[in-house]
Design a protein around this motif. Structure first.
Motif, PDB file in Angstrom:
ATOM      1  N   ILE A  14      18.494 -59.819  18.659  1.00 17.52           N
ATOM      2  CA  ILE A  14      18.461 -58.785  17.629  1.00 17.52           C
ATOM      3  C   ILE A  14      17.905 -57.494  18.215  1.00 17.52           C
ATOM      4  CG2 ILE A  14      17.492 -58.111  15.381  1.00 17.52           C
ATOM      5  CD1 ILE A  14      17.100 -61.206  14.921  1.00 17.52           C
ATOM      6  N   HIS A  15      18.589 -56.378  17.955  1.00 18.96           N
ATOM      7  CA  HIS A  15      18.059 -55.038  18.172  1.00 18.96           C
ATOM      8  C   HIS A  15      17.648 -54.518  16.796  1.00 18.96           C
ATOM      9  CE1 HIS A  15      19.537 -54.944  22.295  1.00 18.96           C
ATOM     10  NE2 HIS A  15      20.703 -55.384  21.847  1.00 18.96           N
ATOM     11  N   ILE A  16      16.515 -53.865  16.699  1.00 18.30           N
ATOM     12  CA  ILE A  16      15.969 -53.576  15.377  1.00 18.30           C
ATOM     13  C   ILE A  16      15.428 -52.154  15.280  1.00 18.30           C
ATOM     14  CG2 ILE A  16      13.609 -54.360  15.891  1.00 18.30           C
ATOM     15  CD1 ILE A  16      13.715 -55.841  13.140  1.00 18.30           C
ATOM     16  N   GLY A  65      13.496 -55.101  22.696  1.00 21.71           N
ATOM     17  CA  GLY A  65      12.991 -53.746  22.533  1.00 21.71           C
ATOM     18  C   GLY A  65      13.565 -52.830  23.594  1.00 21.71           C
ATOM     19  N   PRO A  66      13.348 -51.530  23.425  1.00 17.92           N
ATOM     20  CA  PRO A  66      12.618 -50.881  22.332  1.00 17.92           C
ATOM     21  C   PRO A  66      13.446 -50.791  21.057  1.00 17.92           C
ATOM     22  CG  PRO A  66      13.476 -49.242  23.847  1.00 17.92           C
ATOM     23  CD  PRO A  66      13.802 -50.574  24.458  1.00 17.92           C
ATOM     24  N   CYS A  67      12.822 -50.262  19.973  1.00 18.79           N
ATOM     25  CA  CYS A  67      13.518 -50.132  18.695  1.00 18.79           C
ATOM     26  C   CYS A  67      14.708 -49.184  18.817  1.00 18.79           C
ATOM     27  CB  CYS A  67      12.562 -49.625  17.620  1.00 18.79           C
ATOM     28  SG  CYS A  67      11.316 -50.832  17.113  1.00 18.79           S
ATOM     29  N   ARG A  68      15.701 -49.409  17.963  1.00 16.64           N
ATOM     30  CA  ARG A  68      16.924 -48.610  17.959  1.00 16.64           C
ATOM     31  C   ARG A  68      17.117 -47.885  16.638  1.00 16.64           C
ATOM     32  NH1 ARG A  68      21.863 -51.627  21.152  1.00 16.64           N
ATOM     33  NH2 ARG A  68      20.769 -52.041  23.109  1.00 16.64           N
ATOM     34  N   LYS A  69      18.179 -47.075  16.581  1.00 12.76           N
ATOM     35  CA  LYS A  69      18.471 -46.316  15.368  1.00 12.76           C
ATOM     36  C   LYS A  69      19.097 -47.181  14.289  1.00 12.76           C
ATOM     37  CE  LYS A  69      19.139 -41.890  17.753  1.00 12.76           C
ATOM     38  NZ  LYS A  69      20.089 -40.782  18.046  1.00 12.76           N
ATOM     39  N   GLU A  70      19.764 -48.280  14.690  1.00 10.71           N
ATOM     40  CA  GLU A  70      20.364 -49.204  13.732  1.00 10.71           C
ATOM     41  C   GLU A  70      20.043 -50.633  14.145  1.00 10.71           C
ATOM     42  OE1 GLU A  70      24.318 -48.106  11.687  1.00 10.71           O
ATOM     43  OE2 GLU A  70      24.589 -47.436  13.741  1.00 10.71           O
ATOM     44  N   THR A  71      19.817 -51.474  13.141  1.00 11.46           N
ATOM     45  CA  THR A  71      19.573 -52.889  13.427  1.00 11.46           C
ATOM     46  C   THR A  71      20.906 -53.569  13.715  1.00 11.46           C
ATOM     47  OG1 THR A  71      17.553 -52.974  12.110  1.00 11.46           O
ATOM     48  CG2 THR A  71      18.705 -55.052  12.473  1.00 11.46           C
ATOM     49  N   ILE A  89      34.425 -58.670  17.151  1.00 16.39           N
ATOM     50  CA  ILE A  89      34.113 -58.307  18.532  1.00 16.39           C
ATOM     51  C   ILE A  89      34.035 -56.796  18.636  1.00 16.39           C
ATOM     52  CG2 ILE A  89      34.872 -58.426  20.934  1.00 16.39           C
ATOM     53  CD1 ILE A  89      36.347 -61.034  20.177  1.00 16.39           C
ATOM     54  N   ARG A  90      32.873 -56.310  19.061  1.00 17.47           N
ATOM     55  CA  ARG A  90      32.652 -54.873  19.140  1.00 17.47           C
ATOM     56  C   ARG A  90      31.763 -54.533  20.334  1.00 17.47           C
ATOM     57  NH1 ARG A  90      33.051 -52.164  14.136  1.00 17.47           N
ATOM     58  NH2 ARG A  90      34.934 -52.928  13.114  1.00 17.47           N
ATOM     59  N   GLN A  91      31.848 -53.276  20.759  1.00 16.12           N
ATOM     60  CA  GLN A  91      30.860 -52.765  21.687  1.00 16.12           C
ATOM     61  C   GLN A  91      29.558 -52.511  20.925  1.00 16.12           C
ATOM     62  OE1 GLN A  91      31.547 -50.020  24.901  1.00 16.12           O
ATOM     63  NE2 GLN A  91      33.715 -49.881  24.386  1.00 16.12           N
ATOM     64  N   SER A  92      28.455 -52.570  21.633  1.00 20.29           N
ATOM     65  CA  SER A  92      27.158 -52.328  21.026  1.00 20.29           C
ATOM     66  C   SER A  92      27.119 -50.964  20.350  1.00 20.29           C
ATOM     67  CB  SER A  92      26.061 -52.401  22.095  1.00 20.29           C
ATOM     68  OG  SER A  92      24.784 -52.187  21.532  1.00 20.29           O
ATOM     69  N   GLY A  93      26.609 -50.937  19.113  1.00 13.49           N
ATOM     70  CA  GLY A  93      26.494 -49.690  18.374  1.00 13.49           C
ATOM     71  C   GLY A  93      27.675 -49.367  17.487  1.00 13.49           C
ATOM     72  N   ASP A  94      28.801 -50.050  17.666  1.00 15.42           N
ATOM     73  CA  ASP A  94      29.996 -49.826  16.854  1.00 15.42           C
ATOM     74  C   ASP A  94      29.955 -50.806  15.680  1.00 15.42           C
ATOM     75  OD1 ASP A  94      32.453 -49.259  15.791  1.00 15.42           O
ATOM     76  OD2 ASP A  94      33.624 -50.062  17.474  1.00 15.42           O
ATOM     77  N   LEU A  95      29.289 -50.425  14.612  1.00 18.02           N
ATOM     78  CA  LEU A  95      28.946 -51.373  13.554  1.00 18.02           C
ATOM     79  C   LEU A  95      29.723 -51.196  12.255  1.00 18.02           C
ATOM     80  CD1 LEU A  95      25.047 -51.399  13.974  1.00 18.02           C
ATOM     81  CD2 LEU A  95      26.767 -52.784  15.164  1.00 18.02           C
ATOM     82  N   ASP A  96      30.472 -50.127  12.096  1.00 20.63           N
ATOM     83  CA  ASP A  96      31.223 -49.931  10.851  1.00 20.63           C
ATOM     84  C   ASP A  96      32.219 -51.069  10.638  1.00 20.63           C
ATOM     85  OD1 ASP A  96      29.879 -47.610  10.329  1.00 20.63           O
ATOM     86  OD2 ASP A  96      31.479 -46.269  11.030  1.00 20.63           O
ATOM     87  N   GLY A  97      32.214 -51.632   9.431  1.00 23.09           N
ATOM     88  CA  GLY A  97      33.148 -52.697   9.111  1.00 23.09           C
ATOM     89  C   GLY A  97      32.745 -54.070   9.612  1.00 23.09           C
ATOM     90  N   VAL A 116      26.284 -57.317  12.329  1.00 21.57           N
ATOM     91  CA  VAL A 116      26.405 -58.560  13.103  1.00 21.57           C
ATOM     92  C   VAL A 116      27.689 -58.498  13.929  1.00 21.57           C
ATOM     93  CG1 VAL A 116      26.468 -61.072  13.036  1.00 21.57           C
ATOM     94  CG2 VAL A 116      25.205 -59.812  11.273  1.00 21.57           C
ATOM     95  N   ILE A 117      27.552 -58.561  15.244  1.00 22.14           N
ATOM     96  CA  ILE A 117      28.722 -58.453  16.121  1.00 22.14           C
ATOM     97  C   ILE A 117      28.734 -59.570  17.159  1.00 22.14           C
ATOM     98  CG2 ILE A 117      28.793 -55.941  15.869  1.00 22.14           C
ATOM     99  CD1 ILE A 117      27.733 -55.775  18.792  1.00 22.14           C
ATOM    100  N   VAL A 118      29.932 -59.859  17.643  1.00 24.46           N
ATOM    101  CA  VAL A 118      30.117 -60.593  18.895  1.00 24.46           C
ATOM    102  C   VAL A 118      30.353 -59.522  19.944  1.00 24.46           C
ATOM    103  CG1 VAL A 118      31.537 -62.237  20.169  1.00 24.46           C
ATOM    104  CG2 VAL A 118      31.102 -62.586  17.708  1.00 24.46           C
ATOM    105  N   ALA A 119      29.429 -59.390  20.868  1.00 22.30           N
ATOM    106  CA  ALA A 119      29.500 -58.272  21.821  1.00 22.30           C
ATOM    107  C   ALA A 119      30.728 -58.411  22.721  1.00 22.30           C
ATOM    108  CB  ALA A 119      28.237 -58.212  22.661  1.00 22.30           C
ATOM    109  N   LYS A 120      31.475 -57.320  22.831  1.00 24.83           N
ATOM    110  CA  LYS A 120      32.600 -57.294  23.758  1.00 24.83           C
ATOM    111  C   LYS A 120      32.073 -57.447  25.173  1.00 24.83           C
ATOM    112  CE  LYS A 120      36.570 -54.370  24.988  1.00 24.83           C
ATOM    113  NZ  LYS A 120      37.599 -55.358  24.667  1.00 24.83           N
ATOM    114  N   ARG A 121      32.683 -58.338  25.941  1.00 25.38           N
ATOM    115  CA  ARG A 121      32.192 -58.544  27.310  1.00 25.38           C
ATOM    116  C   ARG A 121      32.250 -57.231  28.080  1.00 25.38           C
ATOM    117  NH1 ARG A 121      37.628 -61.536  27.766  1.00 25.38           N
ATOM    118  NH2 ARG A 121      36.566 -63.218  26.670  1.00 25.38           N
TER     119      ARG A 121
END
Length: 213
Positions: A14-16, A65-71, A89-97, A116-121
């Motif tokens: 988790i990034h928070i 850590g460290p904390c991020r702008k979006e959880t 499946i998304r890149q980190s930070g691409d959270l819409d939808g 909640v994402i499955v990180a794109k390799r």
């Protein structure tokens, strides 16, 4: 000479945001450093959370850590099935939808409507590494793994270039279980057909026609 890339398994984590952290652990609290990670400035925290979905939950999920702008919650496809949510499946930070979940801590809970994402390799690399590998930021490549009797080729691997990165390819636990039976697996980049899965049929057609690259 090909650039040898260390391949690391990224288990669920988790990034928070600082705000969500305080909701879960109490006012004025901050993440507690526990262990450095391979990427500079990134670390595992001592604190853990419970992740809850419609059909299941995971206890003691690590916070990074460290904390991020979006959880953001990163899981595998298998994890998504256990939680009862869509695997997106998304890149980190691409959270819409993306789907959400519930995070439960010792002092409260947070209801996420997305994140909640499955990180794109992907591969982290410095600009110098990118020059050596003849790639640039956001290129899509194939990576051939070198793991005894379990080697395979990953397609659709995104290259991420920054001076703040350290060379490493990140895969989730599902992907690692498909090939990694060594302590320190590695891979090399294969630049073929722009790295996309859908172009593998073109490769097969060329081989049948006697064309070898």
């Amino acid at each position: 000479m090909s650039l040898t890339i260390p391949i690391e398994t990224s288990a669920r984590h988790i990034h928070i945001t600082a705000e969500d952290f305080e909701t879960l652990f109490g006012p004025g609290t901050k993440p507690t450093f526990a262990k450095e990670l391979s990427q500079p400035g990134q670390y595992a925290c001592k604190e853990r959370l419970t992740v809850v979905g419609p059909k299941g939950r995971f206890e003691k999920v690590v916070i990074l850590g460290p904390c991020r702008k979006e959880t953001q919650v990163e899981i595998s496809v298998t994890d998504a099935r256990r939680l009862g949510i869509r695997s997106v499946i998304r890149q980190s930070g691409d959270l819409d939808g993306t789907p959400g979940c519930t995070l439960i801590g010792p002092k409260g809970k947070v209801e996420l409507d997305k994140g909640v994402i499955v990180a794109k390799r992907h591969i982290h690399m410095t600009p110098v590494d990118a020059i050596r590998a003849h790639v640039k930021d956001n290129d899509i490549v194939f990576v051939i793994t070198t793991s005894y009797e379990r080697s395979l080729i990953f397609s659709d691997v995104v290259v991420r270039v920054s001076p703040s990165y350290s060379l490493a390819m990140h895969v989730d636990t599902d992907e690692a279980n498909a090939f990694a039976n060594e302590d320190n697996p590695t891979g090399v980049i294969l630049k073929l057909f722009d790295g996309h899965t859908y172009n593998l049929q073109r490769w097969a057609d060329e081989l049948r026609a006697g064309i070898h690259r």
